[in-house]
Design a protein around this motif. Sequence first.
Motif, PDB file in Angstrom:
ATOM      1  N   ARG A   1     -16.505   3.367  10.333  1.00  0.00           N
ATOM      2  CA  ARG A   1     -16.508   4.316   9.213  1.00  0.00           C
ATOM      3  C   ARG A   1     -16.750   3.542   7.911  1.00  0.00           C
ATOM      4  NH1 ARG A   1     -11.579   7.647   8.275  1.00  0.00           N
ATOM      5  NH2 ARG A   1     -13.045   9.151   7.433  1.00  0.00           N
ATOM      6  N   PRO A   2     -17.901   2.890   7.799  1.00  0.00           N
ATOM      7  CA  PRO A   2     -18.111   1.990   6.654  1.00  0.00           C
ATOM      8  C   PRO A   2     -18.014   2.670   5.302  1.00  0.00           C
ATOM      9  CG  PRO A   2     -20.169   2.406   7.821  1.00  0.00           C
ATOM     10  CD  PRO A   2     -19.072   2.926   8.693  1.00  0.00           C
ATOM     11  N   LYS A   3     -18.463   3.928   5.194  1.00  0.00           N
ATOM     12  CA  LYS A   3     -18.407   4.620   3.902  1.00  0.00           C
ATOM     13  C   LYS A   3     -16.977   4.947   3.491  1.00  0.00           C
ATOM     14  CE  LYS A   3     -23.045   6.575   3.696  1.00  0.00           C
ATOM     15  NZ  LYS A   3     -23.841   7.813   3.484  1.00  0.00           N
ATOM     16  N   ALA A   4     -16.077   5.025   4.474  1.00  0.00           N
ATOM     17  CA  ALA A   4     -14.658   5.269   4.194  1.00  0.00           C
ATOM     18  C   ALA A   4     -13.862   3.969   4.311  1.00  0.00           C
ATOM     19  CB  ALA A   4     -14.108   6.303   5.162  1.00  0.00           C
ATOM     20  N   PHE A   5     -14.567   2.827   4.247  1.00  0.00           N
ATOM     21  CA  PHE A   5     -13.935   1.509   4.361  1.00  0.00           C
ATOM     22  C   PHE A   5     -13.086   1.403   5.633  1.00  0.00           C
ATOM     23  CE2 PHE A   5     -14.758   2.125  -0.174  1.00  0.00           C
ATOM     24  CZ  PHE A   5     -15.501   0.988  -0.451  1.00  0.00           C
ATOM     25  N   ASN A   6     -13.606   2.046   6.694  1.00  0.00           N
ATOM     26  CA  ASN A   6     -12.966   1.999   8.007  1.00  0.00           C
ATOM     27  C   ASN A   6     -11.496   2.432   7.973  1.00  0.00           C
ATOM     28  OD1 ASN A   6     -15.322   1.034   9.355  1.00  0.00           O
ATOM     29  ND2 ASN A   6     -14.921  -0.985   8.498  1.00  0.00           N
ATOM     30  N   ALA A   7     -11.234   3.464   7.174  1.00  0.00           N
ATOM     31  CA  ALA A   7      -9.885   4.023   7.104  1.00  0.00           C
ATOM     32  C   ALA A   7      -9.447   4.513   8.478  1.00  0.00           C
ATOM     33  CB  ALA A   7      -9.843   5.170   6.090  1.00  0.00           C
ATOM     34  N   LEU A   8      -8.151   4.365   8.750  1.00  0.00           N
ATOM     35  CA  LEU A   8      -7.606   4.718  10.060  1.00  0.00           C
ATOM     36  C   LEU A   8      -7.261   6.208  10.105  1.00  0.00           C
ATOM     37  CD1 LEU A   8      -5.314   1.616  10.679  1.00  0.00           C
ATOM     38  CD2 LEU A   8      -7.693   1.972  11.386  1.00  0.00           C
ATOM     39  N   SER A   9      -8.272   7.022  10.265  1.00  0.00           N
ATOM     40  CA  SER A   9      -8.083   8.466  10.393  1.00  0.00           C
ATOM     41  C   SER A   9      -7.438   8.785  11.741  1.00  0.00           C
ATOM     42  CB  SER A   9      -9.436   9.179  10.296  1.00  0.00           C
ATOM     43  OG  SER A   9     -10.259   8.794  11.385  1.00  0.00           O
ATOM     44  N   LYS A  10      -7.059  10.040  11.917  1.00  0.00           N
ATOM     45  CA  LYS A  10      -6.511  10.472  13.213  1.00  0.00           C
ATOM     46  C   LYS A  10      -7.516  10.235  14.327  1.00  0.00           C
ATOM     47  CE  LYS A  10      -3.813  14.166  11.003  1.00  0.00           C
ATOM     48  NZ  LYS A  10      -3.666  15.638  10.855  1.00  0.00           N
ATOM     49  N   ALA A  11      -8.795  10.493  14.033  1.00  0.00           N
ATOM     50  CA  ALA A  11      -9.834  10.299  15.041  1.00  0.00           C
ATOM     51  C   ALA A  11      -9.967   8.831  15.421  1.00  0.00           C
ATOM     52  CB  ALA A  11     -11.167  10.838  14.524  1.00  0.00           C
ATOM     53  N   VAL A  12      -9.871   7.930  14.441  1.00  0.00           N
ATOM     54  CA  VAL A  12      -9.964   6.499  14.722  1.00  0.00           C
ATOM     55  C   VAL A  12      -8.783   6.048  15.566  1.00  0.00           C
ATOM     56  CG1 VAL A  12      -9.871   4.197  13.685  1.00  0.00           C
ATOM     57  CG2 VAL A  12     -11.346   5.951  12.684  1.00  0.00           C
ATOM     58  N   LEU A  13      -7.573   6.475  15.211  1.00  0.00           N
ATOM     59  CA  LEU A  13      -6.396   6.091  15.982  1.00  0.00           C
ATOM     60  C   LEU A  13      -6.456   6.620  17.407  1.00  0.00           C
ATOM     61  CD1 LEU A  13      -3.638   6.632  13.268  1.00  0.00           C
ATOM     62  CD2 LEU A  13      -4.411   4.436  14.195  1.00  0.00           C
ATOM     63  N   THR A  14      -6.939   7.847  17.564  1.00  0.00           N
ATOM     64  CA  THR A  14      -7.059   8.444  18.897  1.00  0.00           C
ATOM     65  C   THR A  14      -8.043   7.664  19.754  1.00  0.00           C
ATOM     66  OG1 THR A  14      -6.493  10.655  18.096  1.00  0.00           O
ATOM     67  CG2 THR A  14      -7.722  10.527  20.165  1.00  0.00           C
ATOM     68  N   GLU A  15      -9.186   7.302  19.168  1.00  0.00           N
ATOM     69  CA  GLU A  15     -10.199   6.567  19.927  1.00  0.00           C
ATOM     70  C   GLU A  15      -9.748   5.141  20.206  1.00  0.00           C
ATOM     71  OE1 GLU A  15     -13.993   5.874  21.830  1.00  0.00           O
ATOM     72  OE2 GLU A  15     -12.521   7.478  21.603  1.00  0.00           O
ATOM     73  N   LEU A  16      -9.088   4.512  19.243  1.00  0.00           N
ATOM     74  CA  LEU A  16      -8.599   3.157  19.466  1.00  0.00           C
ATOM     75  C   LEU A  16      -7.559   3.139  20.581  1.00  0.00           C
ATOM     76  CD1 LEU A  16      -8.559   0.200  18.704  1.00  0.00           C
ATOM     77  CD2 LEU A  16      -6.955   0.732  16.857  1.00  0.00           C
ATOM     78  N   GLU A  17      -6.673   4.123  20.593  1.00  0.00           N
ATOM     79  CA  GLU A  17      -5.679   4.197  21.659  1.00  0.00           C
ATOM     80  C   GLU A  17      -6.350   4.411  23.012  1.00  0.00           C
ATOM     81  OE1 GLU A  17      -1.349   6.219  22.473  1.00  0.00           O
ATOM     82  OE2 GLU A  17      -2.812   7.404  21.349  1.00  0.00           O
ATOM     83  N   ARG A  18      -7.359   5.271  23.056  1.00  0.00           N
ATOM     84  CA  ARG A  18      -8.072   5.520  24.319  1.00  0.00           C
ATOM     85  C   ARG A  18      -8.723   4.242  24.828  1.00  0.00           C
ATOM     86  NH1 ARG A  18     -12.882   6.239  26.516  1.00  0.00           N
ATOM     87  NH2 ARG A  18     -13.984   5.777  24.573  1.00  0.00           N
ATOM     88  N   LEU A  19      -9.363   3.502  23.949  1.00  0.00           N
ATOM     89  CA  LEU A  19     -10.045   2.271  24.342  1.00  0.00           C
ATOM     90  C   LEU A  19      -9.045   1.206  24.790  1.00  0.00           C
ATOM     91  CD1 LEU A  19     -12.720   2.182  21.505  1.00  0.00           C
ATOM     92  CD2 LEU A  19     -13.196   2.402  23.956  1.00  0.00           C
TER      93      LEU A  19
END
Length: 265
Positions: free
Chosen positions: A27-45
Motif C-alpha cells: 500500500r505504497p500510497k498509504a505508506f503501507n499502513a496496517l489496515s484491517k485488510a493488511v492484518l487479515t492477509e498477513l495473518e493468513r500468509l
Amino acid sequence: MSASTMQNEPVILRDDRNGVATLTLNRPKAFNALSKAVLTELERLVDAIAQDRSVRVVVLTGHGAAFSAGHDMKEMASDRSEAALTDLFSHCSRVMVKLTRLPQPVVARVDGIAAAAGCQLVAACDLAVCTEDSRFATSGVKYGLFCATPAVALRRAVPQKAALEMLFTGDFIDAAEALRLGLVGRVVAKEALDDAVVDLAARIAEKPFDVIALGKRAFYDEAGMGLEESYRHATGVIVENALGADFAEGVAAFAEKRKPAWPNN
C-alpha cells in the motif's frame, strides 16, 4: 494503470525463492499502513507459512517510501467504537504474536520509515536489516495515542529507558541509533540492502529446519523466566535437540570432515 486495477492489487505480495518467502506490504500510497485488510492477509500468509516446511526464512518488507507508517488512521477514525478498536488492536497483537511463534525466522527488510505499529512490526521480527536512510518511531503520542501495544515488542528489543524515550516523545531515531539500541541488527547502504538480506536469509536457510524452529521457540520461551528456570528449560531443549537425527548427522559430518546432509530438510 486504472484506479480499478490498482484497487484490485493484493495488499501483500508474496514471492518465494530458494526457501525464502518475501512478504511485501503493498500500500505504497498509504505508506503501507496496517489496515484491517493488511492484518487479515498477513495473518493468513503467516498461518500458511507455519505449515510449509519448504519455507526456511520469511522476509517482511514494504513497497515504496515506507516500511510501514503504522495503523491506518483514516480507517480508525471512521469507527472509534470500543468494539471496533478492541477488534483492531487485538487482531494486530495476534499477528505480532504469530510472527514470534512462527517456526521460521522472520527478517525485517527496512528501507524508509517504520512508525508506531510499523515500528512494532520491526521489533516483532526476529532480525532486521535497514538502510542508512531508515527511521523509526513510536509516534502515536504525538496524535494523542500512547503506543501501548507497540511498546510490548519495543521493550523486548531495546533497553527500557530508550524504549520509554521513544514512547514518551514520539520522536524518530535514525538507523545508526536503531543499530546502537539493538532495534536492528545491521545497517547498510541502500544499494546493498537486497544483497545483505539475501545473504543473511541464505545462511539461515541452509541450517536444519527443526533445529532452527526448536531454538527460536526456546529463545522466546526463556525470555520471561528467572535464571534457574531458564537454565532448566534450556537444558531440556538442548537434550531434546542432541537426541535428534539432525545432531546425529552433524556429529557424523564433523567426524568425517564433510558438509552435513540434514535428514529432515
